[in-house]
Design an enzyme around this catalytic site. Structure first.
Site, PDB file in Angstrom:
ATOM      1  N   LYS A 152      33.310  32.112  40.264  1.00 32.08           N
ATOM      2  CA  LYS A 152      33.581  32.888  39.113  1.00 32.08           C
ATOM      3  C   LYS A 152      34.954  33.233  38.750  1.00 32.08           C
ATOM      4  O   LYS A 152      35.973  32.615  39.674  1.00 32.08           O
ATOM      5  CB  LYS A 152      32.775  34.482  39.400  1.00 32.08           C
ATOM      6  CG  LYS A 152      33.495  34.761  40.786  1.00 32.08           C
ATOM      7  CD  LYS A 152      32.980  36.374  41.420  1.00 32.08           C
ATOM      8  CE  LYS A 152      33.489  36.704  42.454  1.00 32.08           C
ATOM      9  NZ  LYS A 152      32.737  37.903  43.081  1.00 32.08           N
TER      10      LYS A 152
ATOM     11  N   TYR B 219      66.807  44.502  36.010  1.00 32.92           N
ATOM     12  CA  TYR B 219      66.471  45.630  35.193  1.00 32.92           C
ATOM     13  C   TYR B 219      66.735  46.880  36.154  1.00 32.92           C
ATOM     14  O   TYR B 219      66.723  47.017  37.444  1.00 32.92           O
ATOM     15  CB  TYR B 219      65.010  45.770  34.912  1.00 32.92           C
ATOM     16  CG  TYR B 219      64.632  44.903  33.777  1.00 32.92           C
ATOM     17  CD1 TYR B 219      65.427  44.957  32.352  1.00 32.92           C
ATOM     18  CD2 TYR B 219      63.892  44.014  33.778  1.00 32.92           C
ATOM     19  CE1 TYR B 219      64.839  44.302  31.309  1.00 32.92           C
ATOM     20  CE2 TYR B 219      63.564  42.934  32.525  1.00 32.92           C
ATOM     21  CZ  TYR B 219      64.048  43.362  31.368  1.00 32.92           C
ATOM     22  OH  TYR B 219      63.752  42.652  30.265  1.00 32.92           O
TER      23      TYR B 219
HETATM   24  C1  LIG Z   1      32.550  37.273  44.537  1.00 33.25           C
HETATM   25  C2  LIG Z   1      30.970  37.500  45.265  1.00 33.25           C
HETATM   26  C3  LIG Z   1      30.794  36.832  46.278  1.00 33.25           C
HETATM   27  C4  LIG Z   1      31.809  35.735  46.889  1.00 33.25           C
HETATM   28  O1  LIG Z   1      32.743  36.769  47.765  1.00 33.25           O
HETATM   29  P1  LIG Z   1      33.984  36.340  48.684  1.00 33.25           P
HETATM   30  O2  LIG Z   1      34.573  37.415  49.389  1.00 33.25           O
HETATM   31  O3  LIG Z   1      34.848  35.882  47.641  1.00 33.25           O
HETATM   32  O4  LIG Z   1      33.513  35.129  49.449  1.00 33.25           O
HETATM   33  C5  LIG Z   1      29.797  36.635  46.753  1.00 33.25           C
HETATM   34  N1  LIG Z   1      28.728  37.530  46.141  1.00 33.25           N
HETATM   35  C6  LIG Z   1      28.861  38.232  45.516  1.00 33.25           C
HETATM   36  C7  LIG Z   1      27.648  39.139  44.768  1.00 33.25           C
HETATM   37  C8  LIG Z   1      30.084  38.346  44.736  1.00 33.25           C
HETATM   38  O5  LIG Z   1      30.259  39.153  43.700  1.00 33.25           O
END
Ligand SMILES: *Cc1c(COP(=O)(O)O)cnc(C)c1O
Length: 366
Positions: free
Chosen positions: A40, A259
């Site tokens: 994702k 800054y």
């Molecule tokens: C993002 C996500 C994962 C992966 O989690 P990590 O901690 O990055 O390994 C797995 N399952 C769900 C439902 C997620 O939203």
């Protein structure tokens, strides 16, 4: 972009290290347990197409994204044998796009189940889906009690391929929530026997075989994020981020830098200005904290991080090293995303997903 000119900043992504990390995760589980990949948010910023194809070649067959649009984009570059799961499921109206593209929604609510079942009936064919049940996250998924009492007819026309739930604090071995969630998930599996199940994110993989079920679901650890608090990181680093020196100059004792003059020189100081800033995900919270590396030598970051630049105290570096275009490491194997996250008071997930679009991306070990 003119490919022949020196890029202002280069993000090197080691696909070989990502493949090694995927294999290492898979080796934590017994034979017969498959390891998926969560890609994702463009594979946490590293490129879902590149990461997806590399892991498919390695044997990975199940991939998770958050959004339908992410799955549709990935579908165009992935072989048809790759199962693409959408963690958020489909918003109203998007079901048909999922079905047409052979994308598998994770059904999180009665509403999503009804819409998927209705489409299956309209199309006159069985449609694949996963079902998410909430065992404690209170974010997405059917309430456990609803899933336990649900009638099988609710899933008529649906080819239920996977049951999932998500762990709340798997990175903390000592949190009793881990076992509580595992327990709740177990009761669900008794209600739906024979359906493959998946509970473990990256950190969950390292909680042991009790958490593995049929499918591991890691994201972060593939990309080098340390899975368990307070323990040695078994994952290989994946990233190298280099910025370039734009200019360097001397300032006198008492002068301020950047800054609001958030840093002031106590002695004559050589300031080097490097071509990466908070617009590139090099967070402003690193102002006056953290460091860059020049040929292995740490140089402290001084003053505020600007949108497009950071300034470092380069006084200790040899004068002839500071030619315009000289490379500074912002992330490397030693000073990795986990170290940077600690300096920036955030987690390594946010470091990864903040890496901006301005870097010249360079994939090695494809
Ligand atoms: C993002 C996500 C994962 C992966 O989690 P990590 O901690 O990055 O390994 C797995 N399952 C769900 C439902 C997620 O939203």
């Amino acid at each position: 972009v003119n490919p022949s000119c020196l890029p202002a900043a280069t993000l090197q992504i080691d696909l070989g290290a990502i493949r090694d990390n995927w294999r290492l995760l898979g080796r934590q589980a017994s034979p017969g347990v498959h390891c998926a990949a969560v890609v994702k948010a463009d594979a946490y910023g590293l490129g879902a197409a590149e990461v997806g194809r590399a892991l498919f070649a390695e044997g990975c067959r199940s991939f998770f994204v958050a959004l339908v649009d992410e799955a549709l984009a990935l579908r165009t570059v992935m072989p048809i044998q790759a199962r693409l799961f959408v963690l958020h499921g489909a918003l109203p109206g998007a079901e048909i796009e999922c079905a047409n593209a052979n994308v598998i929604p994770v059904l999180n609510s009665h509403d999503q189940i009804t819409r998927w079942r209705t489409l299956a009936s309209r199309l006159g064919r069985r449609l694949p889906a996963a079902l998410q049940v909430d065992t404690g996250m209170a974010r997405l998924g059917l309430a456990l009690s609803d899933a336990l009492s649900m009638d099988a007819s609710a899933l008529e026309g649906i080819d239920l391929q996977l049951l999932i739930s998500h762990l709340v604090s798997a990175e903390d071995r000592s949190d009793p929530l881990n076992a509580a969630q595992r327990e709740r998930f177990g009761t669900l599996l008794q209600r739906w026997p024979g359906i493959p199940a998946s509970l473990a994110n990256s950190s969950g993989v390292f909680l042991g075989a009790d958490y593995h079920f049929k499918l591991l679901r890691p994201g972060a650890a593939l990309y080098g994020v340390a899975p368990t608090l307070g323990e040695r990181n078994p994952m290989r680093p994946v990233l190298r981020l280099q910025g370039r020196l734009i200019q360097s100059h001397w300032i006198a004792a008492g002068e301020g830098v950047g800054y609001n003059h958030a840093w002031r020189a106590e002695r004559a100081t050589r300031v080097a200005t490097v071509s990466v800033g908070y617009a590139d995900g090099f967070m402003r919270s690193l102002s006056n904290r953290g460091s860059l590396h020049f040929n292995g030598t740490a140089v402290p970051l001084i003053g505020r991080v600007s949108m497009d630049t950071v300034t470092v105290d380069a006084t200790a570096l040899p004068a002839d090293a500071l030619a315009p275009g000289a490379a500074f490491d912002l992330i490397d194997e030693v000073h990795d995303i986990n170290a940077l996250a600690a300096e920036a008071s955030t987690n390594a997930y946010e470091i990864l997903t903040s890496l901006g679009p301005r870097y010249r991306r360079h994939y090695i070990n494809p």
